[in-house]
Design a protein around this motif. Structure first.
Motif, PDB file in Angstrom:
ATOM      1  N   ASN A 143      77.060 -75.385 -68.495  1.00 27.35           N
ATOM      2  CA  ASN A 143      76.255 -76.209 -68.659  1.00 27.35           C
ATOM      3  C   ASN A 143      75.858 -76.301 -67.055  1.00 27.35           C
ATOM      4  O   ASN A 143      74.136 -76.271 -66.319  1.00 27.35           O
ATOM      5  CB  ASN A 143      76.808 -77.839 -68.164  1.00 27.35           C
ATOM      6  N   ARG A 145      66.595 -73.185 -63.343  1.00 22.42           N
ATOM      7  CA  ARG A 145      66.071 -73.228 -61.489  1.00 22.42           C
ATOM      8  C   ARG A 145      65.473 -71.691 -61.259  1.00 22.42           C
ATOM      9  O   ARG A 145      64.249 -71.813 -60.425  1.00 22.42           O
ATOM     10  CB  ARG A 145      67.716 -73.097 -61.274  1.00 22.42           C
ATOM     11  N   GLN A 177      72.031 -74.452 -66.119  1.00 21.92           N
ATOM     12  CA  GLN A 177      71.075 -75.014 -64.488  1.00 21.92           C
ATOM     13  C   GLN A 177      70.733 -74.361 -63.924  1.00 21.92           C
ATOM     14  O   GLN A 177      69.714 -73.955 -63.354  1.00 21.92           O
ATOM     15  CB  GLN A 177      71.732 -75.770 -63.474  1.00 21.92           C
TER      16      GLN A 177
END
Length: 512
Positions: A381, A389, A385
């Motif tokens: 996870n 990003r 991310q």
């Protein structure tokens, strides 16, 4: 100067993906002269040398050698014609003796089908006598000094009866006495008819030694001048050209008070590559570092990261003294190194994107502090991310990192340090080998870090880039940080004047 033309490059063009390394360059080298080739980093000097020496074929144009058109597909062909190159990184076999290195790539003298070491030593003795030098050639090349390795290369050139010797930054690792001895040998050989193409960033050497000077800039030949009819300031202006800092996004002003995040005092390395460096890096600041070959920029970053051993000096983070003896201590102090060669020092090629990204913070994902097994779901996870990003183009976090493009590999390197929440980023050529779009994304990432209070030391060989993305620019010369200029006072001319005009003198108030 009325000399016969020995070598001519006619409208030479060399292309690499996305880069015009040489653009229709026409250069004439006369027999018996020492001809200098100068230009800032990325001007095309190395590419030109590789074409003349047979390492690269030109994409357009041709070479004339003694008036005859010629094409080299391998350096050995150039050597057979009488062209020998002494590269900046000496091409000797470290474990071979000096005697063995003399004959690498050519036939050893033999007697009854066996190598005649007596004849090898006789030939070597004649070459040493001709050059007026004494070297213990029984030693392996790894035990010879930089000056001795250079002399062995020149002996190899004489062995193949070279008429043109190309010297690429020959004094980069030499002392003043060793440089003087090399100059004596060059002058001696020139009197005997040997021609030299001399590539150097050190203008004082060029004026002391060379008959003519050719200036390259951005892959183009700008001008060839008689040494006696030009000056250092004219050469600097020719190398700098028109300032054109465009295509780069401008860094935001530092959002914090002028508070020193990193302070370095009298930092010197044991190998002498970094000498008594003083600097302050402020919170939210990008401090650019520029210098020519051998200036010590990379070595300074490595010293701060514990890769190079220190002889003396002190390092402070937010006013607190820190001890950095190795990369582990540097990482835990808050340093992050984005190395010049990301494949060797930035990523672990055998690991996936996920494994590379979480390597410095793997303990965060453990089931229990004492159990060295990560919880894969939380780890995945987090990686997803970061991929989102940083806009990393990867099919999956489990994809091999080496299958990514160069730009996306660099983003992975940055991602792991962003995840580590490092306070000082040591960025060495962070946009090297990436396309324009990724370059801009990297700038925005770095600017975003400065808004969070991170300080960045930014090394680049592209002066235009350094001028564009830095709040201040530090200039390094032969291991010393000679001056730090505010952005508004920095220009191509002012920085190159410092690079070429300072003889590695004392520090000029670089701290603060």
């Amino acid at each position: 100067m009325n000399m016969v033309e020995l070598l001519k490059l006619h409208k030479i063009t060399k292309l690499f993906p996305g880069v015009v390394a040489l653009d229709r360059v026409t250069l004439k080298v006369k027999a018996g002269e020492v001809h200098a080739l100068v230009g800032e980093n990325g001007a095309g000097k190395s590419t030109l040398v590789k074409i003349v020496s047979g390492a690269y074929p030109p994409d357009e144009g041709f070479l004339l050698w003694k008036g005859e058109k010629i094409i080299f597909s391998h350096p050995s062909q150039a050597q057979r014609q009488g062209i020998f190159t002494v590269h900046q990184q000496r091409q000797l076999v470290p474990l071979f003796s000096g005697y063995e290195n003399l004959f690498v790539g050519r036939a050893y003298p033999q007697r009854k089908g066996v190598i005649s070491w007596r004849e090898v030593k006789r030939i070597a003795k004649e070459l040493r006598k001709k050059l007026g030098i004494e070297i213990d050639l029984s030693l392996p090349a790894s035990m010879l000094t930089p000056a001795e390795r250079t002399m062995v290369e020149i002996m190899r050139a004489l062995l193949v009866r070279a008429e043109l010797i190309i010297l690429d930054e020959p004094t980069a690792s030499l002392s003043e006495d060793e440089t003087h001895k090399l100059f004596e040998i060059i002058k001696q050989l020139r009197e005997r008819g040997t021609t030299f193409l001399y590539v150097s960033h050190r203008l004082e050497e060029v004026f002391a030694l060379c008959d003519r000077i050719t200036v390259l800039r951005n892959g183009r030949l700008i001008k060839t001048l008689e040494t006696s009819r030009t000056s250092k300031s004219e050469l600097i202006n020719l190398m700098a050209g028109k300032e054109a800092v465009g295509g780069f996004s401008v860094p935001p002003p530092p959002p914090f008070e002028r508070e020193a995040l990193l302070s370095v005092r009298q930092l010197s390395t044991l190998d002498g590559k970094v000498k008594e460096v003083n600097l302050d890096l402020f919170r939210g600041e990008i401090l650019g570092l520029f210098g020519l070959v051998g200036a010590g920029r990379t070595e300074l970053l490595e010293a701060l990261y514990g890769v190079r051993r220190l002889a003396k000096g002190e390092i402070y983070l937010l006013g607190k003294k820190v001890v950095v003896r190795n990369p582990y201590e540097a990482m835990h102090a808050g340093f992050a190194l984005v190395p010049e060669d990301r494949l060797r020092g930035g990523i672990v090629p055998s690991l996936s994107v996920r494994e590379n990204m979480t390597l410095p913070i793997i303990e965060r994902f453990r089931f229990m502090s004492w159990l060295p097994i990560p919880e894969k779901k939380r780890e995945r996870n987090f990686v997803n991310q970061m991929i989102h990003r940083l806009k990393i183009k990867a099919a999956s976090p489990e994809q091999s990192v080496t299958s990514l493009s160069g730009g996306n590999q660099q983003k992975v390197v940055l991602a792991k340090w962003i995840a580590r929440e490092a306070r000082v980023f040591l960025c060495d050529e962070p946009t090297q080998g990436v396309d324009v779009g990724v370059r801009r994304e990297i700038y925005e990432l770095l600017y975003g870090l400065t808004r969070e209070g991170v300080g960045i030391l930014f090394v680049s060989s592209d002066l235009e880039e350094v001028l564009a993305v830095s709040h201040r620019i530090g200039v390094m010369v032969r291991g010393r940080l000679v001056k730090i200029l505010p952005r508004k006072e920095a220009s191509f001319q002012s920085i190159l004047s410092l690079c070429y005009g300072v003889e590695g003198g004392k520090d000029e108030g670089c701290a603060g």
